[in-house]
Scaffold this motif. Structure first.
Motif, PDB file in Angstrom:
ATOM      1  N   ILE A  66      50.889  32.678  27.496  1.00 38.69           N
ATOM      2  CA  ILE A  66      50.146  32.598  28.747  1.00 38.69           C
ATOM      3  C   ILE A  66      50.758  33.626  29.697  1.00 38.69           C
ATOM      4  O   ILE A  66      51.981  33.671  29.858  1.00 38.69           O
ATOM      5  CB  ILE A  66      50.228  31.183  29.339  1.00 38.69           C
ATOM      6  N   VAL A  67      49.913  34.460  30.306  1.00 39.52           N
ATOM      7  CA  VAL A  67      50.444  35.612  31.056  1.00 39.52           C
ATOM      8  C   VAL A  67      49.872  35.678  32.464  1.00 39.52           C
ATOM      9  O   VAL A  67      48.830  35.092  32.764  1.00 39.52           O
ATOM     10  CB  VAL A  67      50.142  36.935  30.321  1.00 39.52           C
ATOM     11  N   LYS A  68      50.581  36.414  33.316  1.00 35.87           N
ATOM     12  CA  LYS A  68      50.111  36.787  34.639  1.00 35.87           C
ATOM     13  C   LYS A  68      49.750  38.268  34.630  1.00 35.87           C
ATOM     14  O   LYS A  68      49.957  38.969  33.632  1.00 35.87           O
ATOM     15  CB  LYS A  68      51.193  36.504  35.684  1.00 35.87           C
ATOM     16  N   GLY A 105      50.816  45.556  47.116  1.00 35.88           N
ATOM     17  CA  GLY A 105      49.896  46.221  48.027  1.00 35.88           C
ATOM     18  C   GLY A 105      48.739  46.914  47.358  1.00 35.88           C
ATOM     19  O   GLY A 105      47.907  47.515  48.018  1.00 35.88           O
ATOM     20  N   GLN A 106      48.632  46.837  46.030  1.00 33.07           N
ATOM     21  CA  GLN A 106      47.548  47.484  45.320  1.00 33.07           C
ATOM     22  C   GLN A 106      46.657  46.426  44.676  1.00 33.07           C
ATOM     23  O   GLN A 106      47.111  45.343  44.325  1.00 33.07           O
ATOM     24  CB  GLN A 106      48.097  48.415  44.230  1.00 33.07           C
ATOM     25  N   PRO A 107      45.366  46.732  44.506  1.00 36.23           N
ATOM     26  CA  PRO A 107      44.493  45.759  43.846  1.00 36.23           C
ATOM     27  C   PRO A 107      44.783  45.687  42.356  1.00 36.23           C
ATOM     28  O   PRO A 107      45.246  46.647  41.748  1.00 36.23           O
ATOM     29  CB  PRO A 107      43.090  46.331  44.098  1.00 36.23           C
ATOM     30  N   LYS A 108      44.502  44.538  41.776  1.00 35.54           N
ATOM     31  CA  LYS A 108      44.579  44.413  40.330  1.00 35.54           C
ATOM     32  C   LYS A 108      43.407  45.157  39.709  1.00 35.54           C
ATOM     33  O   LYS A 108      42.348  45.302  40.322  1.00 35.54           O
ATOM     34  CB  LYS A 108      44.520  42.940  39.941  1.00 35.54           C
ATOM     35  N   LEU A 109      43.578  45.628  38.492  1.00 35.76           N
ATOM     36  CA  LEU A 109      42.509  46.288  37.749  1.00 35.76           C
ATOM     37  C   LEU A 109      42.168  45.428  36.544  1.00 35.76           C
ATOM     38  O   LEU A 109      43.036  45.150  35.706  1.00 35.76           O
ATOM     39  CB  LEU A 109      42.949  47.686  37.293  1.00 35.76           C
ATOM     40  N   ILE A 416      42.999  29.159  33.033  1.00 35.37           N
ATOM     41  CA  ILE A 416      43.444  30.221  32.130  1.00 35.37           C
ATOM     42  C   ILE A 416      42.227  30.684  31.336  1.00 35.37           C
ATOM     43  O   ILE A 416      41.455  29.856  30.835  1.00 35.37           O
ATOM     44  CB  ILE A 416      44.528  29.709  31.155  1.00 35.37           C
ATOM     45  N   VAL A 417      42.034  32.000  31.195  1.00 33.86           N
ATOM     46  CA  VAL A 417      40.874  32.508  30.467  1.00 33.86           C
ATOM     47  C   VAL A 417      41.281  33.480  29.365  1.00 33.86           C
ATOM     48  O   VAL A 417      42.267  34.215  29.489  1.00 33.86           O
ATOM     49  CB  VAL A 417      39.866  33.222  31.403  1.00 33.86           C
ATOM     50  N   THR A 418      40.505  33.445  28.302  1.00 40.35           N
ATOM     51  CA  THR A 418      40.548  34.469  27.265  1.00 40.35           C
ATOM     52  C   THR A 418      39.136  35.049  27.187  1.00 40.35           C
ATOM     53  O   THR A 418      38.174  34.306  26.985  1.00 40.35           O
ATOM     54  CB  THR A 418      40.963  33.876  25.908  1.00 40.35           C
ATOM     55  N   THR A 419      39.005  36.350  27.376  1.00 45.17           N
ATOM     56  CA  THR A 419      37.684  36.979  27.503  1.00 45.17           C
ATOM     57  C   THR A 419      37.441  37.988  26.389  1.00 45.17           C
ATOM     58  O   THR A 419      38.360  38.403  25.684  1.00 45.17           O
ATOM     59  CB  THR A 419      37.548  37.695  28.857  1.00 45.17           C
ATOM     60  N   ARG A 427      46.280  33.821  33.369  1.00 42.73           N
ATOM     61  CA  ARG A 427      46.277  32.871  34.480  1.00 42.73           C
ATOM     62  C   ARG A 427      45.519  33.466  35.668  1.00 42.73           C
ATOM     63  O   ARG A 427      45.978  34.414  36.297  1.00 42.73           O
ATOM     64  CB  ARG A 427      47.709  32.522  34.873  1.00 42.73           C
ATOM     65  N   VAL A 428      44.370  32.884  35.964  1.00 42.92           N
ATOM     66  CA  VAL A 428      43.516  33.389  37.038  1.00 42.92           C
ATOM     67  C   VAL A 428      44.153  33.137  38.402  1.00 42.92           C
ATOM     68  O   VAL A 428      43.976  33.919  39.341  1.00 42.92           O
ATOM     69  CB  VAL A 428      42.117  32.741  36.954  1.00 42.92           C
TER      70      VAL A 428
END
Length: 616
Positions: A66-68, A105-109, A416-419, A427-428
C-alpha cells in the motif's frame, strides 16, 4: 468492462446499476483480474510479483505494498521525462492529471489513458438517468452549468499535464457527447473552453440569462465556484443587462470563438428581458436570486460534501430553498461512484462506489473518544475524531486493508485504489464512513481529507503546510522584539470568495504588553504566509481568483487560554489538550472574534506559475 451507457436507454442504464451493485464482489474480482493480467509485464508489478505471474489476487495483496504519492512519484516522473508508459501501464499514458498540491508546493501528477476517459463518460451518462428518476420534466429545458478549464503544460515527453476536469472538457468525449433532451447546456462549448476565466464567466452568465426561461437546473462542479459566479454577477449585472438590451457583447470579450458563440445566442436587442433582470438585480437583498432570475429551476447541482459543506448556508440564502444536489464522487486518481439518492439532505449524502470503476480496498480508521479526542469540539463539527494507526510496518498495513464488500456500516476507512492507469494499492487520502448498502455495494459518506485543515476551493492545506508558512512569516517579527505565542486558523466563507483567517496571539519581549506591530509589518506577514503556501493555493488566489486575500487577526493575550477552557468544558482532556490548528466550531470562532485587537489583510498577490518540469 461494462462501460456502455446510452443516454437514450434509461431502463437499461438503471438495470446496469442494479447488476453492478448486486454482483459487486464478482465485478471487483473481475476488475482486479483484468488490471493484473493487462499490466503483468510492467516494471512496477514485476518488481513485486515477478515475471509471468498473471492473475493471483492473494499474491497481489501479500506482495504489492500500500503506497502514498511519494512512493510512486519517481515512476511517474520518469514517464513525464520521456520513458515508456510500460513502467506502470500496458496501455499508453495519454496525459498526466494534476491533483492537489503536496507539502513540497507542487501538484501531484496522476497517469491517465484514453480508456480512462470512457470510464468518466460512463459515470456522467449514468447521472442523467439517476436524476431523471427523482426530478420530473428535465427534458423540457436546459442546464445552466458554469464550467471552466485551467492552465495546462507539456512535459518533456510531450504529454499534457492538466487538471482532470480540463482534460475532460477538452476531450472528444465531451465535445462530441451525444445530445439528447436531458443533456443540453446554456453554455456553448466555446465559452467553457475559453482560456480567459473572466471572459468565460461573463459569457456563460450572459448566455444563461438570455435563456433564463429554459433553465431547469443550475450548477458548477464545486459550491465555491458557483458562489463565485454569483459574486461575479453582483459586480457585472448592469453590464450584462446593457448587453442584452442593446444586442451587443462588450468589447472586452475579445476571444473570437467565444464572442461568436454568444452572438449566436444573443442575436438581437431584448430590452424587455434586460428590464426584468435589472429589476431583480437592483433589489437591496439578493436573497432567493436564483429562483428570481431562473424561475423554472428545480435544483442546484454542486458538490456540497466534505469541505464544501461550509458553503451550504450561503447557497440556501441565494437559492431560495432549492435542493442542493451532490451527484458524484470523483478525484484525479479515479472516478469512484454516484449518489443514488440525489435529493437527500446535504448532511445525509452517501455515494455508492461502482465496482467496475477500479479495484477498491479500505484501510480501517479508528474513532477515538474521551481523553483521546483532544480538542475535538474546537476542531471538527462532528462527534468523532478520525485517527489512523500511522507508521506501521507495511505487512501490518496490508493485513488491515479490506475489500469493497467487507466494510461494515458505521465504520470509518481510508480509500485505496488500484486502477487500469498504473496506480496500485494507492492511498487516495479520503476518509469515508459506511452508511449502508445498495444491493451488495456499500454506500459511503465523505468525512474529510486526511490531514487537511483548510480548504476554500480546490486548495487543501494541511497542518504541515500551515506551520511552515507561519514559521516563515514569524521570522519578520522576531527582530522587532515580538513572539508569536499561539496561532490557529479557519476558512471564512462569509465573504465571496472565501479566504483564510489566522488568529495570532503576540507578546512583546520587553516593554508595554499592549504594544502592537505596525500595520505594514502585519500586512507583510500576511503576504509571506500566502507566498509560502503551496502551488494550488497560490494558483487559486492569483490566477483563478477563487480565494480572497489572507487575513491575520491579532487577539489579546489570554485568548488561547479561553479556547482551552472552552474545549475542556466540552469534554476535552486537560492532560492531552493541544491547540487545534484549525477551528470550525462556531462557538470557538466567537471566542476569537470577541477578542480581536487588530485585523490585517495581504496587500500583495502571491506569485504563481504552472508546474515547472525542470523540478522533475
Amino acid at each position: 468492462m461494462l462501460l456502455s451507457c446510452d443516454l437514450n436507454e434509461k431502463e437499461g442504464s438503471l438495470k446496469l446499476v442494479d447488476d453492478l451493485t448486486m454482483n459487486a464482489n464478482q465485478v471487483q474480482q473481475q476488475i482486479l483480474k483484468e488490471i493484473l493480467t493487462q499490466n503483468a509485464d510492467t516494471e512496477y508489478l514485476r518488481g513485486f510479483l515477478g515475471s509471468g505471474k498473471g492473475f493471483d489476487r492473494e499474491l497481489f495483496k501479500n506482495k504489492v505494498p500500500i503506497v502514498k504519492y511519494e512512493d510512486i512519484k519517481p515512476y511517474i516522473e520518469r514517464i513525464a521525462n520521456g520513458e515508456s508508459s510500460q513502467i506502470i501501464s500496458a496501455q499508453p499514458i495519454s496525459e498526466l492529471l494534476t491533483s492537489s498540491g503536496t507539502s513540497g508546493g507542487q501538484p501531484k501528477l496522476m497517469p491517465s489513458t484514453a480508456e480512462d476517459l470512457n470510464r468518466k463518460t460512463f459515470l456522467y451518462n449514468l447521472l442523467v438517468h439517476v436524476m431523471n428518476q427523482y426530478v420530473d420534466g428535465l427534458d423540457q429545458g436546459k442546464g445552466m452549468y458554469l464550467l471552466f478549464i485551467k492552465p495546462e503544460i507539456k512535459t518533456p515527453s510531450g504529454l499534457m499535464a492538466r487538471p482532470v476536469l480540463t482534460s475532460y472538457y477538452k476531450s472528444s468525449n465531451f465535445r462530441n457527447r451525444p445530445f439528447n433532451k436531458f443533456n443540453v447546456y446554456t453554455s456553448p462549448d466555446e465559452t467553457i473552453l475559453c482560456q480567459d476565466s473572466k471572459q468565460s464567466m461573463y459569457c456563460q452568465l450572459l448566455c444563461g440569462l438570455i435563456q433564463r426561461h429554459e433553465v431547469l437546473r443550475v450548477g458548477a462542479v464545486f459550491a465555491s465556484a458557483f458562489l463565485r459566479a454569483i459574486k461575479f454577477m453582483e459586480d457585472h449585472w448592469q453590464e450584462l443587462c446593457s448587453n442584452i438590451r442593446m444586442g451587443h457583447v462588450s468589447d472586452w470579450i475579445t476571444e473570437s470563438s467565444c464572442r461568436n458563440a454568444v452572438l449566436g445566442i444573443l442575436r438581437q436587442p431584448n430590452p424587455e428581458l434586460a428590464d426584468l433582470i435589472e429589476s431583480e438585480c437592483k433589489e437591496k437583498s439578493w436573497e432567493g436570486i436564483i429562483k428570481r432570475l431562473w424561475p423554472r429551476t428545480k435544483y442546484i447541482d454542486v458538490i456540497v460534501t466534505g469541505s464544501m459543506a461550509q458553503y451550504i448556508p450561503t447557497l440556501d440564502f441565494y437559492s431560495g430553498g432549492l435542493p442542493l444536489v451532490s451527484t458524484m464522487y470523483a478525484s484525479s486518481e479515479c472516478y469512484f461512484g454516484i449518489n443514488l439518492n440525489p435529493l437527500s439532505e446535504p448532511s445525509s449524502v452517501s455515494y455508492t462506489l461502482l465496482p467496475n470503476m477500479a479495484y477498491f480496498e479500505f484501510l480501517p480508521v479508528n474513532k477515538n473518544r474521551g481523553e483521546e479526542s483532544e480538542g475535538v469540539p474546537c476542531n471538527v463539527d462532528s462527534e468523532m475524531n478520525c485517527s489512523k494507526k500511522e507508521d506501521k510496518e507495511v505487512g501490518e498495513e496490508k493485513d488491515e486493508a479490506v475489500d469493497l464488500i467487507q466494510v461494515k456500516p458505521g465504520h470509518y476507512y481510508e480509500l485505496i485504489v488500484t486502477t487500469f492507469t498504473g496506480l496500485y494499492r494507492y492511498r487516495v487520502g479520503d476518509i469515508l464512513m459506511v452508511t449502508g448498502f445498495h444491493n451488495n455495494a456499500p454506500q459511503f459518506r465523505f468525512v474529510q481529507r486526511q490531514n487537511v485543515v483548510l480548504s476554500i476551493d480546490t486548495d487543501k492545506t494541511n497542518e504541515e503546510d500551515l506551520l511552515r508558512a507561519v514559521t516563515e512569516a514569524k521570522q519578520l517579527i522576531d527582530p522587532l522584539g515580538f513572539l508569536l505565542t499561539e496561532y490557529t486558523s479557519y476558512a471564512d466563507t462569509t465573504s465571496i470568495p472565501g479566504h483564510y483567517v489566522l488568529f495570532w496571539e503576540l507578546k512583546a519581549r520587553r516593554g508595554n504588553p499592549d504594544q502592537q506591530l505596525p500595520a505594514e509589518m502585519m500586512e507583510e506577514c500576511c503576504s509571506t504566509v500566502e507566498q509560502s503556501l503551496d502551488y494550488v493555493y497560490r494558483r487559486c488566489r492569483s490566477k483563478d481568483k477563487s480565494i480572497g486575500p489572507l487575513e491575520i487577526r491579532v487577539v489579546r493575550q489570554g485568548t488561547f487560554d479561553a479556547l482551552m477552557d472552552f474545549c475542556v468544558s466540552q469534554g476535552s482532556s486537560v492532560n492531552q489538550y493541544k491547540t487545534p490548528r484549525c477551528v470550525k466550531s462556531g462557538e470557538a470562532i466567537k471566542i476569537f472574534n470577541s477578542r480581536v485587537v487588530g485585523r490585517f489583510m495581504s496587500k500583495k498577490t502571491p506569485s504563481w506559475e504552472p508546474y515547472r518540469m525542470s523540478t522533475i
